[in-house]
Design an enzyme around this catalytic site. Structure first.
Site, PDB file in Angstrom:
ATOM      1  N   LYS A 127      45.795  43.905  71.861  1.00 42.77           N
ATOM      2  CA  LYS A 127      46.015  42.466  70.926  1.00 42.77           C
ATOM      3  C   LYS A 127      47.732  42.242  71.077  1.00 42.77           C
ATOM      4  CE  LYS A 127      42.387  43.029  67.744  1.00 42.77           C
ATOM      5  NZ  LYS A 127      42.250  43.083  66.458  1.00 42.77           N
ATOM      6  N   HIS A 152      42.904  49.663  55.477  1.00 34.21           N
ATOM      7  CA  HIS A 152      43.735  48.993  55.867  1.00 34.21           C
ATOM      8  C   HIS A 152      43.229  47.641  54.853  1.00 34.21           C
ATOM      9  CE1 HIS A 152      45.546  50.773  58.833  1.00 34.21           C
ATOM     10  NE2 HIS A 152      46.299  49.585  59.109  1.00 34.21           N
ATOM     11  N   GLU A 212      49.241  55.723  59.671  1.00 35.45           N
ATOM     12  CA  GLU A 212      48.751  55.586  60.731  1.00 35.45           C
ATOM     13  C   GLU A 212      48.531  57.031  61.628  1.00 35.45           C
ATOM     14  OE1 GLU A 212      47.785  52.780  61.386  1.00 35.45           O
ATOM     15  OE2 GLU A 212      48.651  51.143  60.630  1.00 35.45           O
ATOM     16  N   ASN A 272      40.214  49.747  61.153  1.00 34.64           N
ATOM     17  CA  ASN A 272      40.641  49.220  60.118  1.00 34.64           C
ATOM     18  C   ASN A 272      40.845  50.330  58.475  1.00 34.64           C
ATOM     19  OD1 ASN A 272      42.162  47.368  60.532  1.00 34.64           O
ATOM     20  ND2 ASN A 272      39.436  46.015  60.593  1.00 34.64           N
ATOM     21  N   HIS A 303      46.299  45.826  52.547  1.00 39.12           N
ATOM     22  CA  HIS A 303      46.920  43.808  53.650  1.00 39.12           C
ATOM     23  C   HIS A 303      46.654  43.235  52.344  1.00 39.12           C
ATOM     24  CE1 HIS A 303      44.535  44.686  57.502  1.00 39.12           C
ATOM     25  NE2 HIS A 303      45.690  44.936  57.617  1.00 39.12           N
ATOM     26  N   LYS A 360      42.391  56.642  69.081  1.00 37.09           N
ATOM     27  CA  LYS A 360      42.737  54.185  69.562  1.00 37.09           C
ATOM     28  C   LYS A 360      41.647  53.957  70.723  1.00 37.09           C
ATOM     29  CE  LYS A 360      44.890  50.022  69.071  1.00 37.09           C
ATOM     30  NZ  LYS A 360      45.636  49.366  67.815  1.00 37.09           N
ATOM     31  N   ARG A 420      35.415  48.976  66.779  1.00 37.20           N
ATOM     32  CA  ARG A 420      36.768  48.323  66.863  1.00 37.20           C
ATOM     33  C   ARG A 420      37.330  48.462  65.147  1.00 37.20           C
ATOM     34  NH1 ARG A 420      41.050  46.455  70.909  1.00 37.20           N
ATOM     35  NH2 ARG A 420      42.522  46.507  70.025  1.00 37.20           N
ATOM     36  N   HIS A 450      54.420  49.562  56.310  1.00 34.55           N
ATOM     37  CA  HIS A 450      53.056  48.867  56.767  1.00 34.55           C
ATOM     38  C   HIS A 450      52.305  50.475  56.278  1.00 34.55           C
ATOM     39  CE1 HIS A 450      49.321  48.228  58.345  1.00 34.55           C
ATOM     40  NE2 HIS A 450      49.637  49.143  59.229  1.00 34.55           N
ATOM     41  N   ARG A 482      50.551  31.215  81.733  1.00 29.85           N
ATOM     42  CA  ARG A 482      49.433  31.831  82.183  1.00 29.85           C
ATOM     43  C   ARG A 482      48.714  33.470  81.445  1.00 29.85           C
ATOM     44  NH1 ARG A 482      48.527  28.179  84.886  1.00 29.85           N
ATOM     45  NH2 ARG A 482      47.881  25.716  83.898  1.00 29.85           N
ATOM     46  N   GLU A 536      36.479  44.477  69.223  1.00 31.28           N
ATOM     47  CA  GLU A 536      36.211  44.506  67.731  1.00 31.28           C
ATOM     48  C   GLU A 536      34.872  44.150  67.075  1.00 31.28           C
ATOM     49  OE1 GLU A 536      39.129  43.905  63.906  1.00 31.28           O
ATOM     50  OE2 GLU A 536      39.520  42.713  65.910  1.00 31.28           O
TER      51      GLU A 536
HETATM   52  N1  LIG Z   1      49.134  44.331  68.287  1.00 31.29           N
HETATM   53  C1  LIG Z   1      48.808  45.760  67.327  1.00 31.29           C
HETATM   54  O1  LIG Z   1      47.211  45.629  67.859  1.00 31.29           O
HETATM   55  C2  LIG Z   1      48.811  46.033  66.009  1.00 31.29           C
HETATM   56  C3  LIG Z   1      48.769  47.721  64.933  1.00 31.29           C
HETATM   57  C4  LIG Z   1      49.460  47.853  64.547  1.00 31.29           C
HETATM   58  C5  LIG Z   1      50.577  46.754  64.116  1.00 31.29           C
HETATM   59  N2  LIG Z   1      51.258  45.536  64.754  1.00 31.29           N
HETATM   60  C6  LIG Z   1      52.495  45.286  64.276  1.00 31.29           C
HETATM   61  O2  LIG Z   1      53.587  45.801  64.304  1.00 31.29           O
HETATM   62  C7  LIG Z   1      54.634  45.865  63.845  1.00 31.29           C
HETATM   63  C8  LIG Z   1      55.435  46.551  63.334  1.00 31.29           C
HETATM   64  O3  LIG Z   1      56.025  47.877  64.228  1.00 31.29           O
HETATM   65  P1  LIG Z   1      57.050  49.205  63.892  1.00 31.29           P
HETATM   66  O4  LIG Z   1      56.688  49.715  62.348  1.00 31.29           O
HETATM   67  O5  LIG Z   1      56.944  49.967  65.172  1.00 31.29           O
HETATM   68  O6  LIG Z   1      57.709  47.865  63.215  1.00 31.29           O
HETATM   69  P2  LIG Z   1      58.817  47.512  63.715  1.00 31.29           P
HETATM   70  O7  LIG Z   1      59.034  46.988  65.362  1.00 31.29           O
HETATM   71  O8  LIG Z   1      59.528  46.796  62.593  1.00 31.29           O
HETATM   72  O9  LIG Z   1      60.395  48.727  64.073  1.00 31.29           O
HETATM   73  C9  LIG Z   1      61.065  48.976  62.842  1.00 31.29           C
HETATM   74  C10 LIG Z   1      62.365  49.348  62.630  1.00 31.29           C
HETATM   75  O10 LIG Z   1      62.355  50.437  63.584  1.00 31.29           O
HETATM   76  C11 LIG Z   1      63.467  49.648  64.728  1.00 31.29           C
HETATM   77  N3  LIG Z   1      63.212  50.662  65.494  1.00 31.29           N
HETATM   78  C12 LIG Z   1      62.900  50.850  66.751  1.00 31.29           C
HETATM   79  N4  LIG Z   1      62.845  52.048  67.892  1.00 31.29           N
HETATM   80  C13 LIG Z   1      63.985  52.456  67.542  1.00 31.29           C
HETATM   81  C14 LIG Z   1      64.008  54.199  67.364  1.00 31.29           C
HETATM   82  N5  LIG Z   1      63.890  54.787  68.600  1.00 31.29           N
HETATM   83  N6  LIG Z   1      64.949  54.423  67.093  1.00 31.29           N
HETATM   84  C15 LIG Z   1      65.542  53.718  66.054  1.00 31.29           C
HETATM   85  N7  LIG Z   1      65.348  52.409  65.204  1.00 31.29           N
HETATM   86  C16 LIG Z   1      64.831  52.387  66.238  1.00 31.29           C
HETATM   87  C17 LIG Z   1      63.567  48.732  64.805  1.00 31.29           C
HETATM   88  O11 LIG Z   1      64.919  48.162  65.310  1.00 31.29           O
HETATM   89  C18 LIG Z   1      63.286  48.233  63.485  1.00 31.29           C
HETATM   90  O12 LIG Z   1      64.345  47.878  62.741  1.00 31.29           O
HETATM   91  C19 LIG Z   1      53.940  44.442  62.402  1.00 31.29           C
HETATM   92  O13 LIG Z   1      54.441  43.591  62.900  1.00 31.29           O
HETATM   93  C20 LIG Z   1      52.465  45.174  63.239  1.00 31.29           C
HETATM   94  O14 LIG Z   1      51.810  43.472  63.199  1.00 31.29           O
HETATM   95  C21 LIG Z   1      50.278  45.674  66.117  1.00 31.29           C
HETATM   96 ZN   LIG Z   2      47.501  49.750  60.350  1.00 30.84          ZN
END
Ligand SMILES: NC(=O)c1ccc[n+]([C@@H]2O[C@H](COP(=O)([O-])OP(=O)(O)OC[C@H]3O[C@@H](n4cnc5c(N)ncnc54)[C@H](O)[C@@H]3O)[C@@H](O)[C@H]2O)c1
Ligand SMILES: [Zn+2]
Length: 356
Positions: A138, A243, A180, A240, A247, A222, A236, A260, A116, A232
């Site tokens: 989140k 976005h 972003e 977006n 999307h 943020k 919040r 993204h 939990r 949100e």
């Molecule tokens: N929870 C939230 O509020 C929120 C907000 C925005 C995005 N997200 C999520 O985040 C995800 C995208 O995250 P991301 O853009 O970080 O991509 P990712 O986590 O897929 O990482 C991208 C690539 O970078 C590599 N990598 C990571 N750190 C590294 C480093 N220091 N040096 C070299 N390579 C490195 C990883 O191995 C991967 O191949 C999506 O799933 C999205 O839905 C969540």
């Molecule tokens: Zn985003």
């Protein structure tokens, strides 16, 4: 170690640390009561995971998970839970997740459901994760019917951003975070926006002082929003900006071939065109934002059909009820949420986004 700020959300307060070399000091940023588990991918373990584990006394166990958006699933979360059980994790254990947003979201979600919910520390290693996904609480995994459909709200105990790790990022991943963060400037920090305009070279070269300030300012934007509105309802939604169309583009491309952040870059340009058409934003300011975005050269989306992109935005519509919600800038540093967006005006925005 001193936090750069403390985020105060309704359900939790937590410190955010930003600095260089912090992966070797995560242990001193938190005071774990029980066993500590570092959760990361095999590749990132070698780069940073073992260093994070060694910063704890005794040294933390390391749990390896699959990486990549296709593994952002309940099955991966389940495998993490199995690993935690096999390693003897208990209610007082601490999960320290080291990686980009995919790892942060998936391992963070596993931490939120294990017994939990156990304590979580985010150690984001991409620019996008540092300025966006690790902040706000989140966590989620994808469902075959859509992204991030299975999730929780599980604020971390701390977020530790080591800006030195950004040096290893592939260029497109760095840029994804840039867009972003630039969004954050338009939303709430004109100085941040001006830095993106004036200091493109040092930012992209990861000049220490510049990138640290960009990360801090973007986190602050943020943090202010999620502190004011944790769940949100209204504020919040501002996050977006760009976005809705992003999307749509991502869905039309089945999330392949575009990051993204790049999708958000085109989405902001589309939203700006709509804002000008509505008389909410003057043309000169819109052009200024568009130019700042284009200067970072987001990869162009392949030729897409407007109707396909429109269809891809349907999910956003379902999420918010019958009426479409979009965020439009009124000035640099000030955006507002609008409801009742019509399909035809959205088509106009999509066309502006796809025109580049
Ligand atoms: N929870 C939230 O509020 C929120 C907000 C925005 C995005 N997200 C999520 O985040 C995800 C995208 O995250 P991301 O853009 O970080 O991509 P990712 O986590 O897929 O990482 C991208 C690539 O970078 C590599 N990598 C990571 N750190 C590294 C480093 N220091 N040096 C070299 N390579 C490195 C990883 O191995 C991967 O191949 C999506 O799933 C999205 O839905 C969540
Ligand atoms: Zn985003």
């Amino acid at each position: 170690m001193n936090p750069f700020l403390t985020i105060r959300q309704a359900s939790a307060n937590y410190p955010v640390f930003v600095g260089r070399g912090l992966v070797d000091h995560v242990g001193s940023a938190v005071a774990p009561r029980g066993k500590v588990f570092v959760i990361t991918s095999a590749a990132l373990r070698e780069r940073f995971g073992d260093r994070v584990a060694a910063s704890f006394q005794p040294v933390a166990d390391v749990i390896i998970m699959e990486e990549g958006e296709s593994h952002k699933t309940l099955a991966t979360a389940d495998a993490i839970v199995t690993n935690l059980l096999e390693h003897g994790a208990k209610r007082d254990s601490l999960a320290v997740v080291v990686g980009g947003g995919m790892i942060g979201d998936t391992a963070g979600f596993a931490a939120s459901i294990f017994l939990r919910g156990i304590g979580l520390v985010q150690v984001p290693t991409t620019l996008l994760a540092q300025v966006d996904s690790s902040i706000g609480g989140k966590v989620a995994v994808n469902h075959r019917k859509g992204k991030n459909l299975i999730g929780s709200f599980h604020p971390p105990r701390a977020v530790v951003c080591d800006t030195a790790v950004l040096g290893g990022l592939p260029r497109r991943e760095l840029l994804s975070g840039v867009f972003e963060a630039l969004k954050g400037g338009v939303l709430g920090d004109p100085v941040l926006f001006e830095q993106f305009e004036a200091e493109r070279e040092p930012i992209l070269a990861l000049d220490h002082q510049r990138i640290d300030e960009v990360v801090r300012r973007a986190i602050k934007v943020k943090a202010d929003i999620v502190s004011a509105d944790e769940r949100e309802e209204d504020l919040r939604r501002l996050l977006n900006y760009g976005h809705t169309i992003a999307h749509g583009i991502e869905a039309a491309l089945s999330y392949q071939g575009i990051t993204h952040g790049e999708a958000v870059a085109w989405g902001m340009i589309g939203a700006n065109a709509m804002a000008v058409r509505r008389g909410l934003l003057d043309g000169a300011t819109s052009a200024r934002i568009d130019d700042a975005i284009r200067a970072y050269q987001p990869a162009r989306p392949p030729a897409l059909d407007t109707e396909e992109v429109l269809h891809g935005t349907e999910h956003d519509k379902k999420n918010t009820g019958s009426s479409r919600v979009m965020v439009f800038p009124r000035a640099i540093g000030r955006c507002e949420v609008f409801t009742g967006i019509g399909e035809d005006e959205l088509r106009y925005g999509i066309e502006a986004a796809l025109a580049g």
